[in-house]
Design a protein around this motif. Structure first.
Motif, short mmCIF file in Angstrom:
data_model
loop_
_atom_site.label_atom_id
_atom_site.label_comp_id
_atom_site.label_asym_id
_atom_site.label_seq_id
_atom_site.Cartn_x
_atom_site.Cartn_y
_atom_site.Cartn_z
N UNK A 226 8.07 52.76 12.89
CA UNK A 226 6.63 53.04 12.84
C UNK A 226 6.34 54.23 11.92
N UNK A 227 7.16 55.28 12.04
CA UNK A 227 6.98 56.45 11.18
C UNK A 227 7.20 56.07 9.72
N UNK A 228 8.22 55.24 9.46
CA UNK A 228 8.50 54.82 8.08
C UNK A 228 7.31 54.08 7.49
N UNK A 229 6.70 53.20 8.28
CA UNK A 229 5.53 52.46 7.78
C UNK A 229 4.36 53.40 7.56
N UNK A 233 3.60 56.00 2.04
CA UNK A 233 2.87 56.48 0.86
C UNK A 233 2.68 57.99 0.87
N UNK A 234 3.27 58.65 1.86
CA UNK A 234 3.11 60.11 1.98
C UNK A 234 4.37 60.84 1.51
N UNK A 270 5.13 44.48 2.12
CA UNK A 270 5.24 45.77 1.44
C UNK A 270 6.71 46.06 1.16
N UNK A 271 6.99 47.07 0.35
CA UNK A 271 8.36 47.46 0.04
C UNK A 271 8.68 48.81 0.66
N UNK A 272 9.89 48.95 1.20
CA UNK A 272 10.37 50.22 1.70
C UNK A 272 11.46 50.75 0.76
#
Length: 655
Positions: A226-229, A233-234, A270-272
């Motif tokens: 959840x934090x990664x998502x 963009x931060x 989306x891409x991680x």
């Protein structure tokens, strides 16, 4: 429900006082519907809350009445609390207040700040109280290397790198590990994310890989995803060590993490970044999320990709086995257990997650010789990995080694001398058998029969009273039916095991080069741990045995973990890289000094060891073995403490 009822009455009382100038206790009791005694208790609690938060005061005067004394600004703040349905007047809500402030800080983006006034308004608290809560938050965050900074004319914000932020936030959300509270925290922080889709991705991957997480492990992974998502963009996590990444990619945790993020990418389109994958895989390694059912599969992985770990375990078993006079090198179960344990341990320590061990004090007392021997590999660990092996981590290793020793020596034959009735003798026998697994058999005899016929097969002779017989196997324990009696028997059995084949000896000639008269100090007076260590280290510097930076590495170790080993003794060391020639310094103090929060020390061993050649390694192994044989006996410790000169101490050590 009960707590809500209490709060309801407090709000009713305060509401009544807000609208009246002066009232009597009986009037207030009748208006609220409580007894006068209960009213007086509630008035006290409300008044303490008001005073603590600078919201005025409830005045009381005999034969006059009760009234609320506050200014207009204080009255507005009280009114705001009365409107707030979640208001609470409990004085023991410090933890809840801290949680509320931490929630606000964790929701801030890196460039955002929050003022004291805004915090005060949101929590209905005074500015002094908010400052107090912020200090409590700082203490909690310090565990994760996160600080709170106050930017002039802007406000407060968190100061840390992205990895530290994520770890602290995850631990905050899982504080006290209450599933309902965790779910509530997830809803609060990630309200703008489809968390059910993230949860589904993890469960699908779990099923495909045939892994089964505990609830705690599942929620940790869930929160990290959840934090990664939310922060994609931060800011990305920091990748520190390329070599570590290369090793990490070889383990199951890495492809498993890749599979999770692949599903997330497919579901959210989306891409991680690779950094996200490395970060979560590292957390899995540190926390041992994945329980590999086939240990041999994991050991095979390590054998292929991490020869350094295999070498370290092999060397450690040789060193500890040599010190304890047992062959640990052939115990495959022990080797596999240590590899399985140390693999995540290295990641944990490197990333600042070293586990605490609640059994440390028990281990140091119950298995003190194994503990002292195992401490010797901490220098080797630093050499291999450049990391400090803490006392708590050593404790875990001790448990594996102790178990291996018990597997090797689990066949004690006991002769039990009991002159009471047969029923009591049988009860004692069953009690011993049930409590001490190392005992193979118990033979019951009377004192008369033992004196007359003796017994040549028993390893230990246990008697409840003193026997007029000279036999080194005899142990006298009067209270064998009590817990303390069983503990005493176990301690004496352990002592007998370690001493039955060990002759009385001190340091052998091979260890003499480690001793120097000028590094032995007796009847010393110091007030602090740092004073005595700096004095000893400086003496080693002055004689050219270590560099001037040696003391810094000693203090770094002291600050990282306690070095007390029991009996008011500390054994510590500095980094090998700062050692020119291996030496030992010993200081005996006139009176004990505080060494940590719980222990005092009056004897200090400072080790400056360099293990650059096979001969040096052998000498240091021998030193540990012989040093343990010396300090395990109380009479030796007392003799060392009674020495009047360094020459006396030197002669005692080499006799």
């Amino acid at each position: 429900m009960k707590e809500a009822k209490k709060e309801y009455y407090k709000i009713e009382i305060l509401n009544y006082l807000m609208n009246k100038e002066v009232v009597s206790t009986s009037q207030l009791a009748e208006a609220v519907g409580m007894s006068e005694k209960s009213i007086r208790n509630k008035i006290y609690e409300i008044n303490e809350f008001l005073k603590e938060n600078d919201m005025g005061i409830i005045q009381k005067k005999p034969r006059v009445g009760i009234w609320l004394e506050c200014n207009d600004e204080q009255k507005e703040r009280i009114q705001a609390i009365l409107i707030n349905k979640n208001a609470t007047f409990n004085r023991d809500e410090d933890s809840n207040r801290m949680d509320e402030v931490l929630k606000i800080f964790f929701k801030l983006r890196p460039w955002e700040t929050v003022t004291t006034q805004k915090l005060a308004n949101e929590l209905y608290l005074s500015s002094p109280t908010i400052l107090k809560v912020i200090r409590e938050c700082e203490k909690w965050l310090l565990n994760y290397n996160v600080s709170i900074v106050n930017e002039k004319n802007k406000g407060y914000r968190l100061d840390c790198n992205e990895n530290e932020y994520r770890i602290a936030m995850k631990n905050f959300l899982m504080k006290d590990f209450n599933v309902e509270k965790i779910k509530s925290n997830i809803d609060y922080f990630f309200y703008n994310i489809d968390t059910k889709l993230i949860q589904k991705a993890i469960i699908e991957t779990e099923n495909e890989w045939n892994y089964r997480f505990t609830d705690e492990s599942f929620y940790e992974i869930f929160i990290y995803c959840c934090i990664a998502y939310q922060r994609k963009d931060i800011q990305s996590p920091v990748v520190k060590d390329e070599n570590e990444i290369m090793i990490l990619q070889k383990y199951n945790e890495y492809p498993f993490t890749v599979a999770i993020f692949k599903k997330l990418q497919d579901k959210f389109h989306i891409l991680f970044s690779n950094e996200e994958v490395f970060f979560l895989a590292t957390q899995m390694m540190c926390s041992k999320f994945i329980g590999i059912s086939a240990v041999d599969e994991m050991v095979e992985q390590v054998s292929k990709y991490d020869n350094r770990l295999i070498d370290f375990v092999d060397m450690s078993l040789r060193i500890v086995g040599s010190i304890l006079d047992v062959d640990l090198s052939k115990d495959e179960k022990l080797k596999e257990s240590l590899i399985f344990h140390l693999r995540p341990t290295i990641f944990r320590i490197r990333h600042g997650f070293s586990h605490t061990n609640s059994l440390s004090n028990f281990i140091k007392t119950e298995y003190k010789n194994v503990f002292r021997a195992t401490m010797s590999i901490s220098i080797l660990f630093e050499e291999y990995y450049g990391l400090q092996l803490t006392e708590d981590e050593v404790g875990y290793i001790v448990l594996y080694i102790q178990s291996a020793i018990e597997r090797m020596h689990k066949h004690f034959k006991v002769v039990l001398i009991v002159d009471s009735n047969r029923a009591q003798a049988q009860l004692i026998s069953e009690r011993i058998n049930k409590s001490i697994r190392e005992i193979e058999s118990i033979k019951i005899m009377s004192t008369h029969d033992f004196k007359l016929y003796g017994d040549s097969e028993g390893d230990i002779v246990v008697a409840t009273t003193q026997l007029d017989i000279k036999d080194p196997r005899i142990i006298v324990i009067p209270n064998l039916l009590s817990e303390s009696g069983i503990v005493s028997l176990r301690e004496k059995m352990t002592s007998l095991f370690y001493n039955k084949q060990t002759k009385e000896r001190f340091f052998s000639p091979e260890c003499y080069p480690l001793l120097d008269l000028d590094l032995l100090f007796v009847e010393q007076e110091f007030n602090t741990r740092e004073e005595v260590l700096r004095f000893m280290a400086q003496s080693m510097v002055d004689h050219g045995y270590v560099t001037k930076h040696f003391i810094d590495t000693v203090m770094e170790r002291e600050n990282a973990t306690t070095t007390c080993i029991g009996n008011n003794i500390s054994v510590t060391h500095g980094a090998q890289s700062e050692v020119i020639e291996s030496k030992v310094s010993i200081a005996v103090l006139k009176k004990p000094i505080p060494w940590n929060d719980e222990e005092e020390v009056d004897m200090v061993f400072l080790l400056g060891f360099k293990m650059a050649s096979p001969d040096e390694i052998k000498r240091i192994q021998l030193f540990y073995k012989e040093y343990i044989s010396i300090i395990e006996k109380e009479e030796n410790i007392e003799k060392i403490k009674s020495m009047k000169t360094n020459i006396d101490l030197y002669k005692f050590l080499i006799q």
